[in-house]
Design a protein around this motif. Structure first.
Motif, PDB file in Angstrom:
ATOM      1  N   SER A  75       1.001  -1.250  -0.165  1.00 24.05           N
ATOM      2  CA  SER A  75      -0.020  -0.069  -0.250  1.00 24.05           C
ATOM      3  C   SER A  75       0.845   1.337  -0.618  1.00 24.05           C
ATOM      4  CB  SER A  75      -1.509   0.449   1.695  1.00 24.05           C
ATOM      5  OG  SER A  75      -2.008  -1.496   1.321  1.00 24.05           O
ATOM      6  N   PHE A  76       1.852   0.606   1.349  1.00 25.13           N
ATOM      7  CA  PHE A  76       3.150   2.513   0.870  1.00 25.13           C
ATOM      8  C   PHE A  76       3.341   2.711  -0.678  1.00 25.13           C
ATOM      9  CE2 PHE A  76       4.173   3.088   5.171  1.00 25.13           C
ATOM     10  CZ  PHE A  76       2.511   3.372   5.814  1.00 25.13           C
ATOM     11  N   LEU A  77       3.781   1.507  -1.425  1.00 20.90           N
ATOM     12  CA  LEU A  77       4.509   1.393  -2.701  1.00 20.90           C
ATOM     13  C   LEU A  77       3.413   2.096  -3.695  1.00 20.90           C
ATOM     14  CD1 LEU A  77       6.812  -1.361  -2.953  1.00 20.90           C
ATOM     15  CD2 LEU A  77       7.256   1.082  -2.058  1.00 20.90           C
ATOM     16  N   LEU A  78       2.453   1.620  -3.544  1.00 20.81           N
ATOM     17  CA  LEU A  78       0.726   1.829  -4.797  1.00 20.81           C
ATOM     18  C   LEU A  78       1.121   4.388  -4.025  1.00 20.81           C
ATOM     19  CD1 LEU A  78      -1.286  -0.592  -3.797  1.00 20.81           C
ATOM     20  CD2 LEU A  78      -0.153  -0.129  -6.435  1.00 20.81           C
ATOM     21  N   ALA A  79       0.746   3.929  -2.544  1.00 21.07           N
ATOM     22  CA  ALA A  79       1.096   5.440  -3.204  1.00 21.07           C
ATOM     23  C   ALA A  79       1.952   6.473  -3.229  1.00 21.07           C
ATOM     24  CB  ALA A  79       0.705   5.771  -1.010  1.00 21.07           C
ATOM     25  N   LEU A  80       2.936   6.030  -3.627  1.00 20.34           N
ATOM     26  CA  LEU A  80       3.538   7.448  -4.561  1.00 20.34           C
ATOM     27  C   LEU A  80       3.596   7.159  -6.108  1.00 20.34           C
ATOM     28  CD1 LEU A  80       7.010   4.487  -3.147  1.00 20.34           C
ATOM     29  CD2 LEU A  80       6.001   7.076  -2.024  1.00 20.34           C
ATOM     30  N   ILE A  81       2.216   6.118  -6.353  1.00 22.43           N
ATOM     31  CA  ILE A  81       2.222   6.285  -7.428  1.00 22.43           C
ATOM     32  C   ILE A  81       1.374   7.678  -7.449  1.00 22.43           C
ATOM     33  CG2 ILE A  81       0.571   6.010  -9.739  1.00 22.43           C
ATOM     34  CD1 ILE A  81       0.895   3.003  -8.863  1.00 22.43           C
TER      35      ILE A  81
END
Length: 548
Positions: A408-414
């Motif tokens: 979820s944290f990585l997807l938020a970077l998008i």
């Protein structure tokens, strides 16, 4: 003797013998405890019949699970958040009639899924059901693919709810300060904070999660009336003709019917997630009965509240153009302010949604991590040996929760680069989950039409519902021919909605408005196929039989 006994037991002082009332109370508590232990033993035997060793604590009961699934779905809240899509493609009348169709279709879908959950109440859910129902020649691969789609769908759901929570907080900030300009990096930090809140509840106070969900159910219901009552009472009302007969086609589609079908996708998102109860099955007492009931009751309760909120908003719109152009990004905030004629009042009403969306993040994170843990337990994911571990002290899958958080944290970077690209990630929630629903329900329909599912028997001690030659109904089943009719309608509904979920919201879309979910789903399938060809085909054999 009788008189003496009555005299002694009526004293009830600290120096005398315990009173009869205290003895009765102690016996009652012991009796309840024995019944609870007996139920858990039966649940564990039911799980062992599915080939699984019980490792999670069964802390959830019916009401706490209803609270859990209600906050995962957040239907009436979603009707406010996603108002633009359903209104632009359909208008007032389209929003109402589309909602009714989606509500009925979802009820049929989850009623049939309730039968499957009663047959095999495991955290794996859809991929386990596909394996036990599919033909022998294809069950392994179909189960593997559905497992990946379900895992990815739930991972996207966690990021989706965190994203909506972050947007709501920024929208509230805009209401309070017109000079505030929401920035993408701030939204990402708020998304991380929302997910971190869910992680905290799922780990630090995990034993209190059932009580938290029961409390959230109360807030969910009371919050509905806290918004509905002032909105309806204080707002001017539109005419019945305007609400029930006016259709719109803001997407510019060739026909109103096509626009209407696309408008229903917003309502579809608001009804996602009742299967969260399925992925918590191994933590629920009497799961074979409670899970189906909780799913159906949630669809009925949330559907009724969502419909009530939709009707209220449509009657209370003062200036629809101003609402759709609201600087907050959410038309409902402008509708609240127009209706109650108070900025502070509207902020207070909108704050209720922020609280409930944050609570929804807790539930979605729990379901996503259990689904990930279950699929890893059956060796369907990379790193399955570690992801399938359960903390011996807390009996929760810590590493699966950690993986869900990191994703979820990585997807938020998008979102920092493009909120449009992030919305395509969000669309994976509908595509992934609805595809898994469709395959599972279609296989159930095929099995019930061709036979092969035996009668339910609690006395059966052998393996059951592990493969297609060991099928039997669970304790909850829809009587025929109603069961077949419900199952067939649910499959038809899912097929149509999956098809339209890949469409953009307007004709001749630009790069910003194009629906790229087909690319996201295709990428997920390709990734899973690569892993399957390289490694998973050697280790994944379907749901692992842990008990010989």
């Amino acid at each position: 003797m009788t008189g003496t006994y009555e005299m002694e037991t009526s004293k009830g002082d600290s120096n005398g013998p315990p009173s009869a009332e205290l003895n009765i109370e102690r016996l009652s508590i012991e009796s309840i405890s024995r019944r609870k232990d007996s139920q858990i033993e039966r649940d564990n035997r039911e799980l062992e019949r599915l080939g699984k060793i019980p490792v999670l604590k069964r802390n959830f009961a019916f009401m706490s699970m209803v609270g859990f699934t209600c906050t995962v779905m957040n239907t009436w809240e979603g009707e406010l958040l996603l108002f633009t899509q359903s209104f632009s493609n359909g208008g007032s009348a389209g929003s109402i009639y589309g909602y009714i169709i989606v509500w009925l279709g979802t009820l049929c879908v989850f009623a049939s899924m309730g039968e499957l959950a009663s047959m095999a109440p495991t955290s794996g859910g859809q991929y386990h059901w596909v394996y036990m129902l599919a033909p022998k020649s294809s069950r392994k691969f179909m189960s593997y693919l559905i497992g990946w789609l379900t895992v990815i769908g739930w991972q996207a759901a966690v990021a989706s709810l965190g994203f909506l929570s972050a947007q709501l907080i920024q929208g509230l900030a805009v209401m309070g300060n017109a000079n505030y300009e929401p920035l993408a990096w701030q939204r990402t930090l708020l998304l991380w904070a929302s997910i971190a809140f869910g992680v905290c509840v799922n780990t630090v106070i995990s034993t209190a999660l059932p009580k938290v969900e029961g409390l959230v159910l109360i807030v969910h219901v009371l919050g509905f009336f806290a918004i509905l009552v002032p909105l309806v009472y204080l707002s001017p009302h539109n005419s019945t003709e305007e609400v029930f007969t006016v259709f719109l086609n803001e997407g510019g589609w060739q026909t109103q019917g096509l626009s209407f079908m696309l408008g229903m996708i917003g309502a579809v998102f608001n009804f996602l997630g009742a299967d969260g109860a399925v992925h918590m099955s191994e933590e629920i007492q009497n799961a074979a009965v409670i899970v189906p009931r909780a799913m159906v009751f949630t669809v009925l309760l949330n559907g009724a509240m969502g419909f009530g909120m939709l009707i209220a908003v449509l009657f209370c719109i003062v200036d629809i153009d101003a609402a759709l152009e609201s600087p907050t990004g959410f038309p409902f905030m402008a509708i609240f302010e127009q209706g109650v004629r108070s900025e502070r009042g509207a902020q207070t009403m909108a704050s209720i949604l922020v609280i409930l969306m944050l609570c929804g993040t807790v539930s979605v994170l729990a379901s996503a991590s259990r689904m990930t843990w279950s699929f890893a337990r059956d060796r369907g994911l990379p790193g399955w040996f570690y992801l399938s571990k359960v903390n011996p002290k807390t009996s929760i899958p810590i590493l699966s929760i950690a993986l869900t958080t990191v994703i979820s944290f990585l997807l938020a970077l998008i979102n920092i680069g493009s909120s449009v690209a992030f919305n395509d990630i969000v669309s994976l929630t509908i595509n992934g989950m609805y595809t898994s629903y469709l395959i599972g329900n279609s296989l159930l329909l095929w099995r019930r039409l061709t036979g092969g599912i035996g009668s339910y028997s609690r006395d059966n001690t052998g393996l059951t519902n592990v493969s297609h030659d060991q099928l039997s109904w669970g304790p909850v089943r829809i009587p025929e021919p109603l069961g077949t009719m419900v199952n067939a309608f649910g499959c038809a509904y899912l097929l149509v909605m999956v098809f339209f979920s890949f469409w953009p919201t307007a004709i001749n879309p630009t790069a910003e408005t194009m629906n790229m979910s087909v690319v996201m789903v295709g990428g997920t399938i390709i990734l899973s196929l690569i892993y399957y060809a390289i490694w998973a085909r050697k280790v994944y054999t379907g749901p692992v039989i842990e008990i010989s």
